[in-house]
Design a protein around this motif. Sequence first.
Motif, PDB file in Angstrom:
ATOM      1  N   ILE A  24      14.115  -4.564  -4.270  1.00 47.83           N
ATOM      2  CA  ILE A  24      14.509  -2.495  -4.028  1.00 47.83           C
ATOM      3  C   ILE A  24      16.334  -2.988  -3.189  1.00 47.83           C
ATOM      4  CG2 ILE A  24      14.476  -0.923  -2.057  1.00 47.83           C
ATOM      5  CD1 ILE A  24      11.700  -1.571  -1.546  1.00 47.83           C
ATOM      6  N   GLY A  25      16.343  -4.118  -2.601  1.00 44.19           N
ATOM      7  CA  GLY A  25      17.566  -4.534  -2.960  1.00 44.19           C
ATOM      8  C   GLY A  25      18.504  -4.569  -3.935  1.00 44.19           C
ATOM      9  N   ALA A  26      18.264  -5.113  -5.412  1.00 47.05           N
ATOM     10  CA  ALA A  26      18.295  -6.113  -5.966  1.00 47.05           C
ATOM     11  C   ALA A  26      18.723  -4.208  -6.792  1.00 47.05           C
ATOM     12  CB  ALA A  26      18.380  -7.404  -7.020  1.00 47.05           C
ATOM     13  N   SER A  27      18.580  -3.476  -6.961  1.00 46.57           N
ATOM     14  CA  SER A  27      17.567  -2.036  -7.985  1.00 46.57           C
ATOM     15  C   SER A  27      18.741  -0.808  -7.007  1.00 46.57           C
ATOM     16  CB  SER A  27      16.096  -1.945  -7.633  1.00 46.57           C
ATOM     17  OG  SER A  27      16.066  -0.550  -8.527  1.00 46.57           O
ATOM     18  N   LEU A  28      19.046  -1.318  -5.486  1.00 46.86           N
ATOM     19  CA  LEU A  28      19.710  -0.383  -5.169  1.00 46.86           C
ATOM     20  C   LEU A  28      20.996  -0.915  -5.058  1.00 46.86           C
ATOM     21  CD1 LEU A  28      17.192   2.272  -3.135  1.00 46.86           C
ATOM     22  CD2 LEU A  28      17.934   2.315  -5.927  1.00 46.86           C
ATOM     23  N   PRO A  39      17.777   7.797  -6.266  1.00 44.62           N
ATOM     24  CA  PRO A  39      18.814   7.422  -6.860  1.00 44.62           C
ATOM     25  C   PRO A  39      19.392   6.012  -6.286  1.00 44.62           C
ATOM     26  CG  PRO A  39      19.382   9.736  -6.281  1.00 44.62           C
ATOM     27  CD  PRO A  39      17.979   8.956  -5.677  1.00 44.62           C
ATOM     28  N   SER A  40      19.472   6.370  -4.727  1.00 42.45           N
ATOM     29  CA  SER A  40      20.473   5.296  -4.301  1.00 42.45           C
ATOM     30  C   SER A  40      19.646   5.238  -2.846  1.00 42.45           C
ATOM     31  CB  SER A  40      21.795   5.954  -3.493  1.00 42.45           C
ATOM     32  OG  SER A  40      21.428   7.065  -2.970  1.00 42.45           O
ATOM     33  N   PHE A  41      20.179   4.294  -2.664  1.00 42.46           N
ATOM     34  CA  PHE A  41      20.075   3.198  -1.133  1.00 42.46           C
ATOM     35  C   PHE A  41      19.764   3.977  -0.321  1.00 42.46           C
ATOM     36  CE2 PHE A  41      19.961   0.289   2.437  1.00 42.46           C
ATOM     37  CZ  PHE A  41      18.833  -0.332   2.098  1.00 42.46           C
ATOM     38  N   GLY A  42      21.290   5.255  -0.110  1.00 43.07           N
ATOM     39  CA  GLY A  42      20.846   6.146   1.151  1.00 43.07           C
ATOM     40  C   GLY A  42      20.210   7.020   1.520  1.00 43.07           C
ATOM     41  N   MET A  43      19.592   7.743  -0.471  1.00 47.13           N
ATOM     42  CA  MET A  43      18.709   8.387   0.216  1.00 47.13           C
ATOM     43  C   MET A  43      16.762   7.724  -0.164  1.00 47.13           C
ATOM     44  SD  MET A  43      17.577  11.482  -0.763  1.00 47.13           S
ATOM     45  CE  MET A  43      19.089  12.063  -1.510  1.00 47.13           C
ATOM     46  N   LEU A  44      17.072   6.403  -0.260  1.00 44.91           N
ATOM     47  CA  LEU A  44      15.785   6.372   0.072  1.00 44.91           C
ATOM     48  C   LEU A  44      15.395   6.233   1.383  1.00 44.91           C
ATOM     49  CD1 LEU A  44      13.633   4.741  -0.609  1.00 44.91           C
ATOM     50  CD2 LEU A  44      14.945   2.196  -0.616  1.00 44.91           C
ATOM     51  N   LEU A  45      16.294   5.524   2.437  1.00 52.22           N
ATOM     52  CA  LEU A  45      16.845   5.922   3.617  1.00 52.22           C
ATOM     53  C   LEU A  45      15.949   6.891   4.315  1.00 52.22           C
ATOM     54  CD1 LEU A  45      19.851   3.262   4.551  1.00 52.22           C
ATOM     55  CD2 LEU A  45      17.059   2.616   4.148  1.00 52.22           C
ATOM     56  N   LEU A  46      16.679   8.320   3.515  1.00 52.83           N
ATOM     57  CA  LEU A  46      16.060   9.434   3.929  1.00 52.83           C
ATOM     58  C   LEU A  46      15.018   9.613   3.615  1.00 52.83           C
ATOM     59  CD1 LEU A  46      16.835  11.837   4.544  1.00 52.83           C
ATOM     60  CD2 LEU A  46      17.589  12.614   2.581  1.00 52.83           C
ATOM     61  N   LEU A  47      14.261   9.156   2.382  1.00 52.40           N
ATOM     62  CA  LEU A  47      13.046   9.907   2.360  1.00 52.40           C
ATOM     63  C   LEU A  47      11.947   8.557   3.139  1.00 52.40           C
ATOM     64  CD1 LEU A  47      13.133   9.811  -1.101  1.00 52.40           C
ATOM     65  CD2 LEU A  47      12.031  11.671  -0.120  1.00 52.40           C
ATOM     66  N   ARG A  48      12.375   7.174   3.722  1.00 52.09           N
ATOM     67  CA  ARG A  48      11.587   7.206   4.417  1.00 52.09           C
ATOM     68  C   ARG A  48      11.681   7.610   6.011  1.00 52.09           C
ATOM     69  NH1 ARG A  48       8.388   2.411   3.840  1.00 52.09           N
ATOM     70  NH2 ARG A  48       8.608   1.072   5.581  1.00 52.09           N
ATOM     71  N   PHE A  49      12.760   7.966   6.213  1.00 52.57           N
ATOM     72  CA  PHE A  49      12.612   8.503   7.758  1.00 52.57           C
ATOM     73  C   PHE A  49      11.179   9.763   7.251  1.00 52.57           C
ATOM     74  CE2 PHE A  49      14.552  11.794  10.631  1.00 52.57           C
ATOM     75  CZ  PHE A  49      14.767  11.619  11.232  1.00 52.57           C
ATOM     76  N   ILE A  50      11.280  10.424   6.133  1.00 50.05           N
ATOM     77  CA  ILE A  50      10.436  11.750   5.888  1.00 50.05           C
ATOM     78  C   ILE A  50       9.327  11.115   6.387  1.00 50.05           C
ATOM     79  CG2 ILE A  50      10.102  14.029   5.297  1.00 50.05           C
ATOM     80  CD1 ILE A  50      12.781  13.616   4.015  1.00 50.05           C
ATOM     81  N   GLN A  51       9.297  10.258   6.100  1.00 47.64           N
ATOM     82  CA  GLN A  51       7.682   9.364   5.707  1.00 47.64           C
ATOM     83  C   GLN A  51       6.959   9.564   7.065  1.00 47.64           C
ATOM     84  OE1 GLN A  51       7.524   5.623   3.731  1.00 47.64           O
ATOM     85  NE2 GLN A  51       5.640   5.554   2.366  1.00 47.64           N
ATOM     86  N   GLY A  52       8.273   8.793   7.949  1.00 44.13           N
ATOM     87  CA  GLY A  52       7.803   8.558   9.199  1.00 44.13           C
ATOM     88  C   GLY A  52       7.639   9.211  10.296  1.00 44.13           C
ATOM     89  N   ILE A  53       8.280  10.496   9.668  1.00 43.34           N
ATOM     90  CA  ILE A  53       7.872  12.339  10.657  1.00 43.34           C
ATOM     91  C   ILE A  53       6.371  12.028   9.978  1.00 43.34           C
ATOM     92  CG2 ILE A  53       8.380  14.623  10.102  1.00 43.34           C
ATOM     93  CD1 ILE A  53      10.813  13.826  10.042  1.00 43.34           C
ATOM     94  N   GLY A  54       5.937  12.017   9.160  1.00 42.96           N
ATOM     95  CA  GLY A  54       4.671  11.982   8.396  1.00 42.96           C
ATOM     96  C   GLY A  54       3.810  11.640   8.858  1.00 42.96           C
TER      97      GLY A  54
END
Length: 401
Positions: free
Chosen positions: A31-35, A92-107
């Motif tokens: 994931i780190g290499a990809s983003l 598209p980016s690492f920042g967006m991945l972190l945002l979606l992970r935050f939302i996933q945690g909310i669910g």
Amino acid sequence: MGRIEFIAMMAFLMALNALAIDIMLPGLQEIGASLNVDNENHRQYVVSAYLIGFGVAQLFYGPIADRFGRRTPMIIGLAIYVISSLAVVLVPSFGMLLLLRFIQGIGSAATRVITISIVRDVYGGRRMAEVMSLIMMVFMVIPVVAPGTGQVIMLFGHWHWIFVFMAAIAVIVGTWMYVRLPETLAAEDVRPFTARVIFDGFRIVLTNRVALCYTIASTFIFGALFGFINSAQQIYVGIYGLGVWFPVAFAGVALFMALSSFVNAKLVGRFGMRKLSHASLLGFIAINLIWLIVQVLGPQPMPFALFITFFALAMFQFGWIGSNFNSLAMEPLGHVAGTASSVLGFMGTVGGSLIGAAIGQAYDGTALPMVAGYFVVSIIGLIFVLIGEKGRLFHAHNQPV
């Protein structure tokens, strides 16, 4: 619904949280290499972002579940989990991945708060501790199989498919719950969803010394676990060079925790939550102290067989601490179970994730920060247990020895 199906369902609902963390650990490097994440410690944010969302959202699910019941908020939480997981495919980016992970945690927070509320609706006292231990035993199957599952997925496809797999499992478990689980909130326990009632529920929880102290103790001890999860890939792969065998080592320790939960379920009815959890906390401290001494004074790096032995012994004790401390915290709060589960879960997850992030970010190419973290948090946990029990171990402070 029979008792076995009930325990299995509660376990798999709670396991969706563990799945969201453990299945992706083998993929952090990819994931780190990809983003384009250059600092390897920054990959840990994929775990931390999820845990913060998971912790903060717990404050809201409890009062909502105390007003609107357990089923509907659970379904909404699962829907958020599924949608955010699928959205990662287009990230598209690492920042967006972190945002979606935050939302996933909310669910995912719904699966923690509401599941514990459901168990408290149905069981109390030592019966709740016994059932929670059995739930934790099944729950621990996920850390056993999830990293290996993530590794297999990446052998045949891109890391994005890990999130598709998460979504598919959530749909299956959610459908099972929707079809089979009746509403467990009693009509007389419904609480109005108003600011005054919500804050009154928070006041009840936060002013109960036993509940508060056991929650703080759990927060620090779970912080050690989160610290390991954050740096597990770096320790197993970076220090010990396990490569694709990383999931096997991770699963071996998880099996010890599952065995611990099974033994706890068999013994808690006979000896009680306090005797088992207090003894295991003292054992946890002793093992961590010896582990720390060997880590500091022994060969560098510590031989892997010795490292994994210390770790497995520590996590066996951890298995007894977790379910019993949680039950002890919830026991006096049955009349506000949803709100109580929210507040206690928020404190435990957010506090534990911040402690774990601090331990993980201290990674310096050795296991010393993690081992030292385990010892420090175990001492702090003991201090808060002593405060909660007014200086007495093994018996409730208001009961004769």
